[in-house]
Design a protein around this motif. Sequence first.
Motif, mmCIF file in Angstrom:
data_model
loop_
_atom_site.group_PDB
_atom_site.id
_atom_site.type_symbol
_atom_site.label_atom_id
_atom_site.label_comp_id
_atom_site.label_asym_id
_atom_site.label_seq_id
_atom_site.Cartn_x
_atom_site.Cartn_y
_atom_site.Cartn_z
ATOM 1 N N LEU A 143 0.812 -1.183 0.104
ATOM 2 C CA LEU A 143 0.069 -0.201 0.120
ATOM 3 C C LEU A 143 0.852 1.075 0.090
ATOM 4 C CD1 LEU A 143 -3.210 0.411 0.070
ATOM 5 C CD2 LEU A 143 -2.775 0.762 2.485
ATOM 6 N N ASN A 144 1.852 1.245 0.879
ATOM 7 C CA ASN A 144 2.743 2.432 0.672
ATOM 8 C C ASN A 144 3.591 2.670 -0.344
ATOM 9 O OD1 ASN A 144 4.579 4.500 1.880
ATOM 10 N ND2 ASN A 144 6.160 3.105 2.803
ATOM 11 N N VAL A 145 4.212 1.754 -0.973
ATOM 12 C CA VAL A 145 4.984 1.865 -2.155
ATOM 13 C C VAL A 145 4.005 2.209 -3.470
ATOM 14 C CG1 VAL A 145 6.860 0.542 -1.651
ATOM 15 C CG2 VAL A 145 5.156 -0.595 -2.743
ATOM 16 N N CYS A 146 3.033 1.585 -3.678
ATOM 17 C CA CYS A 146 1.910 2.010 -4.720
ATOM 18 C C CYS A 146 1.499 3.522 -4.453
ATOM 19 C CB CYS A 146 0.919 0.984 -4.605
ATOM 20 S SG CYS A 146 1.323 -0.905 -5.176
ATOM 21 N N TYR B 145 -8.311 2.795 -3.451
ATOM 22 C CA TYR B 145 -8.660 1.639 -4.442
ATOM 23 C C TYR B 145 -8.253 0.205 -4.129
ATOM 24 C CZ TYR B 145 -8.977 -0.786 -8.846
ATOM 25 O OH TYR B 145 -9.519 -1.710 -9.883
ATOM 26 N N ILE B 146 -6.890 0.151 -3.482
ATOM 27 C CA ILE B 146 -6.180 -1.021 -3.045
ATOM 28 C C ILE B 146 -6.795 -1.597 -1.854
ATOM 29 C CG2 ILE B 146 -3.952 -2.327 -2.338
ATOM 30 C CD1 ILE B 146 -2.776 -0.012 -4.315
ATOM 31 N N ALA C 231 6.049 0.087 -8.808
ATOM 32 C CA ALA C 231 5.575 -1.037 -9.909
ATOM 33 C C ALA C 231 5.571 -2.535 -9.456
ATOM 34 C CB ALA C 231 6.584 -0.661 -11.235
ATOM 35 N N ILE C 232 6.640 -2.797 -8.783
ATOM 36 C CA ILE C 232 6.603 -4.187 -8.260
ATOM 37 C C ILE C 232 5.535 -4.067 -7.127
ATOM 38 C CG2 ILE C 232 8.095 -5.506 -6.696
ATOM 39 C CD1 ILE C 232 10.518 -4.311 -7.604
ATOM 40 N N GLY C 233 4.960 -3.261 -6.648
ATOM 41 C CA GLY C 233 4.120 -3.339 -5.587
ATOM 42 C C GLY C 233 2.616 -3.558 -6.382
ATOM 43 N N TRP C 234 2.533 -2.756 -7.367
ATOM 44 C CA TRP C 234 1.280 -3.004 -7.992
ATOM 45 C C TRP C 234 1.133 -4.262 -8.705
ATOM 46 C CZ3 TRP C 234 -2.865 -0.027 -7.988
ATOM 47 C CH2 TRP C 234 -2.778 1.575 -7.922
#
Length: 349
Positions: free
Chosen positions: A88-91, A112-113, A325-328
């Motif tokens: 949630l943080n990195v996104c 959204y997440i 991007a990795i988080g998404w």
Amino acid sequence: MSTTTDRRRTVRRVVQVVLGLGLAVVLLWWGLPFFAQTTWGEVGDVLAGVSPWKAVLYTGFIVAGLYCYTFVMTGAMPGLSHPRALILNVCGSSVSNLLPGGGAVGLAATYYIAKSWGFTVTSVTTMAVVTGVWNVLARAALPVIAIIGLSWGAVDLPPSMREAAWAAIVTGAVVLALFVIAVVTDAGARSVGRGLDRLVRLVRRGHTDAAERGLTGLRAQVAETVRTGWLSMTLGMVGFFGLYYVLFLLCMSATGVELPFGQLFAAYAIGRLLTAVGVTPGGLGVTEAGTVAALVAWGADPAASMAGVVIFSIFTHLLEVPLGAIGWVAWSVMPRASREEIAQAAAGS
């Protein structure tokens, strides 16, 4: 009428993005060498001497710092696990760092997440309010700690440092006072919300009493969140800023900046405080210029100072974009949780 209003908002947003990114480029390309009293060519020579393998070490500190921040988020949102908090943080941060004033877009991504995992809008809003206050208080506390340390070290304090410290003290005191008033009683929440609505109406016509209604409705939940999660959030914030300060020291050491720890912490504190300036994405350019100016004012080598700040900015700001991007990707493949599972987790915590 609605279509015209939406079109105007879109145009205004595009103009803000273009101006913000343009200002960031100007501050980085022209402002940094100007404040550092050096050139990009001299900085390039310093950067060429930094070992590439250190990038792995620096990335490790960033990931560790972001993990510490998950304690802030889990303390503010019962039922949220640490892996999900990290995603949630990195996104959210990756979106925020791409746009000037991108906090609103990052918050929308957070909603959204979190909703896809079964969290309610109320719980996400409470988390956003509480963590926002904790962030402001932490950034306001850093210059205060720095000026106390410098005073004990009998170091001459430049006027800019004193002004930053006093501004931080006033800002932190005001935010803390308003926060306490807003969570103690319903009347206090209504008063603070009414004041915020009036401020918003000065810049946005047609604004309703959204802040007053929101603070009144969230008061009890915010108060309970602070009561149960204040220790976790505080320790998480200390770990987050502490690890980033160690990374700052490593970047300065790698480029040959030689200053006492107190002065380095003061420059770091100024930079963290300036990240709140929303005219550029994540304060990009403003943060670096302020940090470099402080380092050079205390006698650090201009080229080495600018090189160290550039490295630190790459890992603390730009690296969050690929991490996001990795988080998404991780969010897209992980299972969704039902509301019943979230409720059970929240009850257990």
